[in-house]
Design an enzyme around this catalytic site. Sequence first.
Site, PDB file in Angstrom:
ATOM      1  N   GLU A  40      -5.327  -6.425   3.749  1.00  0.00           N
ATOM      2  CA  GLU A  40      -4.461  -5.772   2.756  1.00  0.00           C
ATOM      3  C   GLU A  40      -3.053  -6.412   2.756  1.00  0.00           C
ATOM      4  O   GLU A  40      -2.520  -6.735   3.821  1.00  0.00           O
ATOM      5  CB  GLU A  40      -4.326  -4.290   3.158  1.00  0.00           C
ATOM      6  CG  GLU A  40      -3.430  -3.463   2.264  1.00  0.00           C
ATOM      7  CD  GLU A  40      -3.154  -2.062   2.850  1.00  0.00           C
ATOM      8  OE1 GLU A  40      -3.142  -1.880   4.083  1.00  0.00           O
ATOM      9  OE2 GLU A  40      -2.943  -1.145   2.042  1.00  0.00           O
ATOM     10  N   LYS A 119      -5.755   0.465  -5.143  1.00  0.00           N
ATOM     11  CA  LYS A 119      -5.916   1.431  -4.031  1.00  0.00           C
ATOM     12  C   LYS A 119      -5.685   2.855  -4.524  1.00  0.00           C
ATOM     13  O   LYS A 119      -4.657   3.138  -5.168  1.00  0.00           O
ATOM     14  CB  LYS A 119      -4.932   1.070  -2.924  1.00  0.00           C
ATOM     15  CG  LYS A 119      -5.064   1.875  -1.649  1.00  0.00           C
ATOM     16  CD  LYS A 119      -4.032   1.364  -0.632  1.00  0.00           C
ATOM     17  CE  LYS A 119      -4.099   2.073   0.701  1.00  0.00           C
ATOM     18  NZ  LYS A 119      -3.052   1.587   1.614  1.00  0.00           N
ATOM     19  N   CYS A 154      -7.707   0.152   3.315  1.00  0.00           N
ATOM     20  CA  CYS A 154      -6.952   0.729   4.436  1.00  0.00           C
ATOM     21  C   CYS A 154      -7.010   2.257   4.504  1.00  0.00           C
ATOM     22  O   CYS A 154      -8.034   2.815   4.880  1.00  0.00           O
ATOM     23  CB  CYS A 154      -5.519   0.207   4.398  1.00  0.00           C
ATOM     24  SG  CYS A 154      -4.704   0.303   6.026  1.00  0.00           S
TER      25      CYS A 154
HETATM   26  N1  LIG Z   1      -1.630   0.589   4.929  1.00  0.00           N
HETATM   27  C1  LIG Z   1      -2.247   1.718   5.186  1.00  0.00           C
HETATM   28  O1  LIG Z   1      -2.951   2.257   4.348  1.00  0.00           O
HETATM   29  C2  LIG Z   1      -2.019   2.294   6.563  1.00  0.00           C
HETATM   30  C3  LIG Z   1      -2.985   3.412   6.898  1.00  0.00           C
HETATM   31  C4  LIG Z   1      -2.699   3.997   8.244  1.00  0.00           C
HETATM   32  O2  LIG Z   1      -1.805   3.576   8.955  1.00  0.00           O
HETATM   33  C5  LIG Z   1      -3.532   5.120   8.687  1.00  0.00           C
HETATM   34  O3  LIG Z   1      -4.370   5.611   7.921  1.00  0.00           O
HETATM   35  O4  LIG Z   1      -3.359   5.551   9.842  1.00  0.00           O
END
Ligand SMILES: NC(=O)CCC(=O)C(=O)O
Length: 272
Positions: A40, A119, A154
């Site tokens: 990502e 996303k 993510c």
């Molecule tokens: N970039 C993200 O989506 C980080 C997600 C995260 O840190 C978490 O779910 O814990």
Amino acid sequence: MRASLIQIDVDEGEPVDSRRRRVAALVREQSGADLVVLPELWTTGAFAYEEFGSEAEPLEGPTYEAMAKAASDAGVWLHAGSIPERAAPGSGLAADEGSLYNTSLVFSPSGELAAAYRKIHRFGFDKGEAVLMGAGRDLVTVRLPGTTLGVATCYDLRFPELFRGLVDAGAETLVVPAGWPERRRAHWTLLAQARAVENQAFVLACGTAGTHAGVPQAGHSIVVDPWGEVLAEAGAGEEVLTVDIDPAKVAATREQFPALKDRVLGLEPPRR
Ligand SMILES: NC(=O)CCC(=O)C(=O)O
């Protein structure tokens, strides 16, 4: 099917242009693979909120150009991770022209855009990505020879209903680019295995290495099979994780242990 996950070191000491060239070269080196996956927001770093605006690109910007070419030079399907996308005026994406999205790009081996996924679940609660970027609304699957990819990004990993939606749309291989922090590494591994087991699907989860915006990254990209077994796991640093997967294992697992068929939909809420 051979998949290579490129766990990129994202460090603000490296200019974005240099990293883009370096990553394109790494993709070209994977010419024996069928599918290559990047993490990502690897141009900026997923936690480098202050860079999102200055490094945002139109969909068909410099990262798109470099990755389309790298995919066709290598002759691979490329999930190029995500970019901070600035929506084009008139794109119909947002009420506000110029809104940002965390947008994943998937290219075919001839370098054509096969899919873009914005996303859906933005991270940060009341700050960071959650306030700086718009939310996607659409589930995205991509048909490859032998398997159908379902894509998520993510923080989406925490939302099982999104993955169920992808499975209902035919996904057999769930691809999750991420910039997951070291602090919550245990959740990353656990959730990747959970999404694989409950959906009886492969999970290919590709994170970043290094530290950006003061947030050490977990690395530990992981490939899990439809039975929940970890087929390969990276360490903490930059690494190319290559694994051979048998897409037929999805149908075999779903047939031998047909739990997905026992779903009960539309349950009634508790009576008061
Ligand atoms: N970039 C993200 O989506 C980080 C997600 C995260 O840190 C978490 O779910 O814990």
